[in-house]
Design an enzyme around this catalytic site. Structure first.
Site, PDB file in Angstrom:
ATOM      1  N   HIS A   1       0.853  -1.186   0.000  1.00 61.95           N
ATOM      2  CA  HIS A   1       0.000   0.000   0.000  1.00 61.95           C
ATOM      3  C   HIS A   1       0.892   1.241   0.000  1.00 61.95           C
ATOM      4  O   HIS A   1       2.056   1.183   0.408  1.00 61.95           O
ATOM      5  CB  HIS A   1      -0.896   0.006   1.226  1.00 61.95           C
ATOM      6  CG  HIS A   1      -1.964  -1.034   1.197  1.00 61.95           C
ATOM      7  ND1 HIS A   1      -3.100  -0.947   1.971  1.00 61.95           N
ATOM      8  CD2 HIS A   1      -2.078  -2.198   0.501  1.00 61.95           C
ATOM      9  CE1 HIS A   1      -3.871  -2.000   1.754  1.00 61.95           C
ATOM     10  NE2 HIS A   1      -3.270  -2.781   0.868  1.00 61.95           N
TER      11      HIS A   1
ATOM     12  N   GLU B   1       1.052   3.860   1.885  1.00 62.27           N
ATOM     13  CA  GLU B   1       1.607   4.254   3.180  1.00 62.27           C
ATOM     14  C   GLU B   1       2.760   3.334   3.592  1.00 62.27           C
ATOM     15  O   GLU B   1       3.795   3.807   4.054  1.00 62.27           O
ATOM     16  CB  GLU B   1       0.514   4.230   4.257  1.00 62.27           C
ATOM     17  CG  GLU B   1      -0.618   5.201   4.011  1.00 62.27           C
ATOM     18  CD  GLU B   1      -1.778   4.617   3.202  1.00 62.27           C
ATOM     19  OE1 GLU B   1      -2.891   5.168   3.321  1.00 62.27           O
ATOM     20  OE2 GLU B   1      -1.582   3.621   2.469  1.00 62.27           O
TER      21      GLU B   1
ATOM     22  N   CYS C   1      -6.058   2.292   5.707  1.00 63.37           N
ATOM     23  CA  CYS C   1      -6.717   1.039   6.071  1.00 63.37           C
ATOM     24  C   CYS C   1      -6.139   0.564   7.410  1.00 63.37           C
ATOM     25  O   CYS C   1      -5.149   1.118   7.893  1.00 63.37           O
ATOM     26  CB  CYS C   1      -6.496  -0.009   4.974  1.00 63.37           C
ATOM     27  SG  CYS C   1      -4.830  -0.719   4.970  1.00 63.37           S
TER      28      CYS C   1
ATOM     29  N   CYS D   1      -2.317  -0.190   7.239  1.00 60.83           N
ATOM     30  CA  CYS D   1      -1.502   1.014   7.118  1.00 60.83           C
ATOM     31  C   CYS D   1      -1.531   1.831   8.403  1.00 60.83           C
ATOM     32  O   CYS D   1      -0.505   2.377   8.815  1.00 60.83           O
ATOM     33  CB  CYS D   1      -1.962   1.845   5.928  1.00 60.83           C
ATOM     34  SG  CYS D   1      -1.648   1.021   4.353  1.00 60.83           S
TER      35      CYS D   1
END
Length: 158
Positions: free
Chosen positions: A55, A57, A85, A88
């Protein structure tokens, strides 16, 4: 208080998200800032790298830690194009990032089929009621490693 500099950093995260879509990645971007300077920026590369943890992040945290040669990003701020999410958010907390700015909300992400509500719901359930079975196994043997850690005098705490 949101500053013009905050908006500039968020626009960079959004630019990285747009660039990701054009390259075939997910529509997410992030930058990490320290002392008014972008330390690292990245986008979502889950489908590009075949890595479900890639992801924006997480990718950005990895780059920032590598650049600063530390696992502790205290004093940093993350600007992410979407509300993080659960994975993250956990990574942001583990990295000790001090502030999070986000663009799109969880609901906005859900509206384009990026729903992470099921993870939040799973975390609320008792372990024996979760979708993915979580089974304790060989705890007594595993505790040996924790004793080794506790007794180690030259460990790097984190």
């Amino acid at each position: 208080m949101i500053t013009e500099q905050d908006k500039k950093f968020m626009r960079e995260a959004i630019r990285l998200a747009n660039e990701s879509v054009e390259r075939g990645g997910g529509p997410f971007g992030a930058v990490i800032v320290k002392d008014g300077e972008i330390i690292a920026g990245s986008s979502n590369s889950v489908t590009i790298d075949n890595d479900p943890t890639a992801h924006a992040e997480v990718n950005t945290i990895r780059k920032a830690c590598f650049k600063l040669r530390t696992f502790d990003l205290s004093g940093c701020t993350i600007y992410t194009s979407c509300e993080p999410c659960p994975m993250c958010l956990g990574a942001i907390y583990w990295a000790r990032i001090g502030k999070i700015f986000y663009g799109n909300t969880r609901k906005d992400a859900r509206d384009i089929q990026f729903a992470d509500d099921f993870i939040y719901e799973e975390l609320e359930r008792p372990m024996d009621k979760r979708t993915v079975p979580i089974v304790p196994l060989l705890r007594d043997e595993a505790l040996h490693t924790f004793r080794l850690w506790t007794e180690k005098t030259d460990k790097t705490e984190y």
